[in-house]
Structures are given as C-alpha cells and as structure tokens.
Design a protein around this motif. Structure first.
Motif, PDB file in Angstrom:
ATOM      1  N   HIS A   6      53.933 -43.459  28.598  1.00  0.00           N
ATOM      2  CA  HIS A   6      53.819 -43.948  30.064  1.00  0.00           C
ATOM      3  C   HIS A   6      54.104 -45.876  29.295  1.00  0.00           C
ATOM      4  O   HIS A   6      53.927 -46.383  30.140  1.00  0.00           O
ATOM      5  N   GLN A  12      44.057 -49.690  36.002  1.00  0.00           N
ATOM      6  CA  GLN A  12      45.281 -48.645  35.704  1.00  0.00           C
ATOM      7  C   GLN A  12      46.112 -49.755  34.344  1.00  0.00           C
ATOM      8  O   GLN A  12      46.334 -50.769  34.925  1.00  0.00           O
ATOM      9  N   GLN A  35      47.233 -53.774  33.977  1.00  0.00           N
ATOM     10  CA  GLN A  35      47.130 -53.575  35.462  1.00  0.00           C
ATOM     11  C   GLN A  35      45.993 -54.211  36.246  1.00  0.00           C
ATOM     12  O   GLN A  35      44.713 -53.213  35.413  1.00  0.00           O
ATOM     13  N   GLN A  91      36.637 -48.813  35.506  1.00  0.00           N
ATOM     14  CA  GLN A  91      38.589 -47.972  35.386  1.00  0.00           C
ATOM     15  C   GLN A  91      39.667 -49.046  35.946  1.00  0.00           C
ATOM     16  O   GLN A  91      38.897 -49.657  36.866  1.00  0.00           O
ATOM     17  N   PRO A 146      45.846 -44.393  32.947  1.00  0.00           N
ATOM     18  CA  PRO A 146      44.406 -44.693  33.439  1.00  0.00           C
ATOM     19  C   PRO A 146      43.396 -44.710  32.172  1.00  0.00           C
ATOM     20  O   PRO A 146      43.482 -43.902  31.168  1.00  0.00           O
ATOM     21  N   THR A 178      39.998 -52.173  38.049  1.00  0.00           N
ATOM     22  CA  THR A 178      39.434 -52.236  39.537  1.00  0.00           C
ATOM     23  C   THR A 178      37.787 -52.538  39.290  1.00  0.00           C
ATOM     24  O   THR A 178      36.958 -52.238  38.141  1.00  0.00           O
ATOM     25  N   GLU A 218      52.089 -46.518  35.176  1.00  0.00           N
ATOM     26  CA  GLU A 218      50.485 -46.630  34.968  1.00  0.00           C
ATOM     27  C   GLU A 218      49.896 -45.412  34.183  1.00  0.00           C
ATOM     28  O   GLU A 218      49.837 -44.325  34.421  1.00  0.00           O
ATOM     29  N   THR A 231      49.575 -50.767  32.734  1.00  0.00           N
ATOM     30  CA  THR A 231      50.295 -50.131  32.232  1.00  0.00           C
ATOM     31  C   THR A 231      51.701 -50.623  30.776  1.00  0.00           C
ATOM     32  O   THR A 231      51.751 -52.076  30.910  1.00  0.00           O
TER      33      THR A 231
END
Length: 127
Positions: A89, A108, A11, A106, A95, A14, A93, A110
């Motif tokens: 998981h 996330q 996902q 960074q 990390p 950032t 999500e 999924t």
C-alpha cells in the motif's frame, strides 16, 4: 520489508465517536461472547518521529494497534502481516484501528517515503 519498516506508521485520524466505536471494533474482527465488541491489540506505538507521516496523521505514543489493513491479532505473525500491508500500500491509504485510552480510533494511514526512516515514521512493539 525490514523489521524497522514494519515497525513504522500515516493520514488523518477520524475523531472517536461513541457511535463509531462499535463499528470500529467490529472492523477489527473481534467480538466477545454476548455480542459485546472487543478490540484485540497486537502492538503498541512506542515511538513517533517528529515530522513523520505517522505524526501528521495523529498517531500517538501508547496507541495500541488492533488492525492494519488485513493484519489483525491472532495469527502469531502480525508484524510480518503489517510489513506486507506496508509494501502493498505504499502511497495508498490503509484502514487502521487503534485502541487509545479504551476507545477505538479509526484512521487511514498512507505509507510513503519521507525524510526519515521507514514509510510511516513510528515504531511498533509487539504485545
């Protein structure tokens, strides 16, 4: 999880920001002497399948994995820990911290089922 699933990655990334890099590195769990933060990669992305969750998230060839959930460098069985995090998981999500061109990134991810193999659609090679 099979070794193939372990070596798969998902996902929105950032954007790397200078202010976020120290926090990302600290989150990766490695701090060098003198207080300088240092990332410790334990695997490198050497394949990303087209249309995969990893590709959609912005995972790139050459990204160096420093953290995948609770999996960090130093245990000697990092990819097994990644497999455990993937299983724990699925559809949630996780990390993740990569080192990309010397900068902490960074995101996330999924893990989820998709048309291809594994839950993420990328392959990790241990460093």
């Amino acid at each position: 999880a099979s070794q193939q699933e372990v070596t798969e990655m998902t996902q929105a990334p950032t954007p790397p920001a200078a202010a976020a890099a120290p926090a990302a590195a600290a989150a990766a769990g490695a701090v060098a002497a003198g207080g300088d933060v240092a990332l410790r990669p334990f695997a490198v992305v050497d394949e990303v399948a087209e249309g995969s969750p990893a590709a959609a998230a912005g995972v790139q060839l050459g990204d160096q994995l420093c953290r995948f959930g609770a999996a960090v460098a130093g245990s000697g069985s990092e990819l097994q820990h990644v497999a455990q995090e993937l299983q724990a998981h699925e559809e949630r999500e996780v990390p993740v911290v990569f080192l990309r061109a010397g900068q902490a990134v960074q995101m996330q991810l999924t893990p989820r089922k998709w048309a291809g193999r594994g839950l993420l659609g990328c392959h990790l090679r241990p460093l």
